[in-house]
Design a protein around this motif. Sequence first.
Motif, PDB file in Angstrom:
ATOM      1  N   LEU A   1       0.929  -1.086   0.039  1.00 39.61           N
ATOM      2  CA  LEU A   1      -0.121   0.132   0.054  1.00 39.61           C
ATOM      3  C   LEU A   1       0.959   1.248  -0.027  1.00 39.61           C
ATOM      4  O   LEU A   1       1.546   1.421   1.056  1.00 39.61           O
ATOM      5  N   HIS A   2       0.746   2.199  -1.070  1.00 43.28           N
ATOM      6  CA  HIS A   2       1.726   3.328  -1.143  1.00 43.28           C
ATOM      7  C   HIS A   2       0.883   4.556  -0.673  1.00 43.28           C
ATOM      8  O   HIS A   2       1.312   5.156   0.181  1.00 43.28           O
ATOM      9  N   GLY A   3      -0.235   4.857  -1.401  1.00 40.44           N
ATOM     10  CA  GLY A   3      -0.902   6.218  -1.288  1.00 40.44           C
ATOM     11  C   GLY A   3      -0.139   7.228  -2.046  1.00 40.44           C
ATOM     12  O   GLY A   3       0.988   7.095  -2.418  1.00 40.44           O
ATOM     13  N   ARG A   4      -0.506   8.434  -1.546  1.00 43.34           N
ATOM     14  CA  ARG A   4       0.130   9.739  -2.183  1.00 43.34           C
ATOM     15  C   ARG A   4       1.790   9.763  -1.673  1.00 43.34           C
ATOM     16  O   ARG A   4       1.748   9.532  -0.432  1.00 43.34           O
ATOM     17  N   ARG A   5       2.341   9.812  -2.554  1.00 36.40           N
ATOM     18  CA  ARG A   5       3.885   9.821  -2.339  1.00 36.40           C
ATOM     19  C   ARG A   5       4.521   8.844  -1.427  1.00 36.40           C
ATOM     20  O   ARG A   5       5.420   9.018  -0.659  1.00 36.40           O
TER      21      ARG A   5
ATOM     22  N   LEU B   1       3.317   7.903   1.052  1.00 42.26           N
ATOM     23  CA  LEU B   1       3.291   7.973   2.661  1.00 42.26           C
ATOM     24  C   LEU B   1       2.250   7.034   3.498  1.00 42.26           C
ATOM     25  O   LEU B   1       1.964   7.533   4.583  1.00 42.26           O
ATOM     26  N   ALA B   2       1.573   6.235   2.725  1.00 43.33           N
ATOM     27  CA  ALA B   2       0.616   5.316   3.719  1.00 43.33           C
ATOM     28  C   ALA B   2       1.279   4.558   4.697  1.00 43.33           C
ATOM     29  O   ALA B   2       2.651   4.363   4.668  1.00 43.33           O
ATOM     30  N   ALA B   3       0.492   4.286   5.704  1.00 37.44           N
ATOM     31  CA  ALA B   3       0.892   3.241   6.908  1.00 37.44           C
ATOM     32  C   ALA B   3       1.663   4.012   7.724  1.00 37.44           C
ATOM     33  O   ALA B   3       2.654   3.508   8.346  1.00 37.44           O
ATOM     34  N   GLU B   4       1.636   5.201   7.999  1.00 43.72           N
ATOM     35  CA  GLU B   4       2.199   6.166   9.055  1.00 43.72           C
ATOM     36  C   GLU B   4       1.523   5.703  10.336  1.00 43.72           C
ATOM     37  O   GLU B   4       1.135   6.445  10.868  1.00 43.72           O
ATOM     38  N   ILE B   5       1.766   4.218  10.749  1.00 48.25           N
ATOM     39  CA  ILE B   5       1.132   3.842  11.898  1.00 48.25           C
ATOM     40  C   ILE B   5       1.205   4.502  13.370  1.00 48.25           C
ATOM     41  O   ILE B   5       0.337   4.507  13.988  1.00 48.25           O
TER      42      ILE B   5
END
Lengths: 344, 344
Positions: free
Chosen positions: B152-156, B158-162
Amino acid sequence: MTKVALAFDLGGTELRAALVSKEGNLLSFAAAPTHAAEGPEAVIHQIELLAAQIRAETPDLVPIGVGIGAPGPLDPEAGIVIAPPTLAGWYEVPLADILSNRLGLPAKLENDANAAAFGEWRYGAGRGAGSMVFVTVSTGIGGGVIADGRILHGRRGLAAEIGHMTITNEGERCFCGAVGCFEAVASGTALGRRATARTRQFDGSMLRNLSADLDVTGRHVVEAARKGDRQALELLDAEARWIGIGFTNLLHLYSPDTIVMGGGISHGFDLLHDTIVATVRDRAMQAYRDVPIVAAQLGRHAGLVGAASLVLWNDHSTDSAAQGLAGSDTPGANTLANEGEVNR
Amino acid sequence: MTKVALAFDLGGTELRAALVSKEGNLLSFAAAPTHAAEGPEAVIHQIELLAAQIRAETPDLVPIGVGIGAPGPLDPEAGIVIAPPTLAGWYEVPLADILSNRLGLPAKLENDANAAAFGEWRYGAGRGAGSMVFVTVSTGIGGGVIADGRILHGRRGLAAEIGHMTITNEGERCFCGAVGCFEAVASGTALGRRATARTRQFDGSMLRNLSADLDVTGRHVVEAARKGDRQALELLDAEARWIGIGFTNLLHLYSPDTIVMGGGISHGFDLLHDTIVATVRDRAMQAYRDVPIVAAQLGRHAGLVGAASLVLWNDHSTDSAAQGLAGSDTPGANTLANEGEVNR
């Protein structure tokens, strides 16, 4: 030849059907109260009747397939409705296969929140985004996620249960049993409860006047705030802070290109927006602070348009989304969908 | 002919390199302290030297490509390291293109947490999962998500900033500025801080004995708990509850088939597991309660193995994951990686 799909939005109270064009227009529309208490066969028969009605209205248009939005939990890959709390007697119903056989068309099933997210992504406020989070704030809080150009499903299609992420350790216990769910503090229900607690019957407040001195709802708060009522504005400010805390989590976890807010409380989106954004700027890490937060555009037909999109856009890649939309005519999903809310 | 990839794990303190086989084995390995203060060209030169060393050790094996794990933020699609806080002077460095040119091989870049998640998914505790969440609990909390068979990437990217999802409104302020971040209450740092606050220098407690009467760390708590120290066991119980609250959110939001826990605190995984699971069962909705929560298997080389996997498994579809792994020999990623932790 116009490319069209037959779409159904199966809710616990209302069943809606439409013929939707590739441009996102509703070419015909029909609805009926769902015979939810009578079990799956009765409801499937309703669907067949609405399909016949729709197709009789537009005999020259042959749909390429059927898209269905239905309440979760459901398995979108297998096309099976698992056990929705709002539909009596539905247990592991292979709805996609049944409708495909009876209507003689390929059929795709998606949960209603994901379908609405998909509609907003293809034709509404999320057009052109690689990733998008759609959040409905109404009686509860729900949503759907487009992740890197596809609907995020996860195990059994259960991803994006946004309303039940814990964001605090305070507030009333959620119906799910936990304390601090996003839904328990930020839904329209929670807003109404706070407004009710803050006022009293016959206190002469605008909130109680609007509610005929009964319990105040979230809608009443939006209505009173729009008239400038100070109590209502303060309540909306607190509401926007809770929404902002939840949205900050969604930014960190999914990193969408945009967050799209729908649902009944989004009727007050213009009143909520600035405090939501201020809260996000205050709490999110630098790289996430400027992601646009926008209101949904498709209203109550988002789910129907999204269900059609499952068939009309069966290549879910990011490229086709970006290029297809950039190259197409201006979508017009609101032809018949210019008011109302996404039902949750 | 053995299919192999050249892999790099670029950290702020250590640069590691390996030749990794399709079966996940480290066929050769080299490491050096990162010349992080000397800017990108010096570090890239180090990478070239390590590549030459590795390839000299195994002259008969020709890598099919180069995979690199590096600190975020970075753009995995474009192969650009954006601005990592731990590497001085790195700003928008097109590292994938640079290494591809200098090493004469196709190159793929991924952020280190995602690379470690990918490694655990391909060769470790997440094998066979359609969706997986990998969480490292160390000094901070980080992670990576495999969603429906893809990172999972998302924008730039930046996903998964858990670590920076808000889960409460209490506790000390996070370094990011917000209150209630998962990391601020559940990291190894937070655990150590609670242990330090609960004891005093020279109080004779096992925690202070282990820390030589200095500040107690999360590792000391795990060590003391393993020896049966009651204070430590109580601290771990509270730690496991926080982890359980965070994991419940991850279940609701991503609906993984499994959660894989790595990082320094996962050395106490056996001591934490039951309370984590009890907390999840108490807080999660029914459909999410039985998802397995397991310890990471690849240790500190997860990122390296994952970086290689970017090249060895460049078809990221779910099908290839499930079928490829089901049909392959037992992966042996731990050949050189049988201890230590994933660095964060």
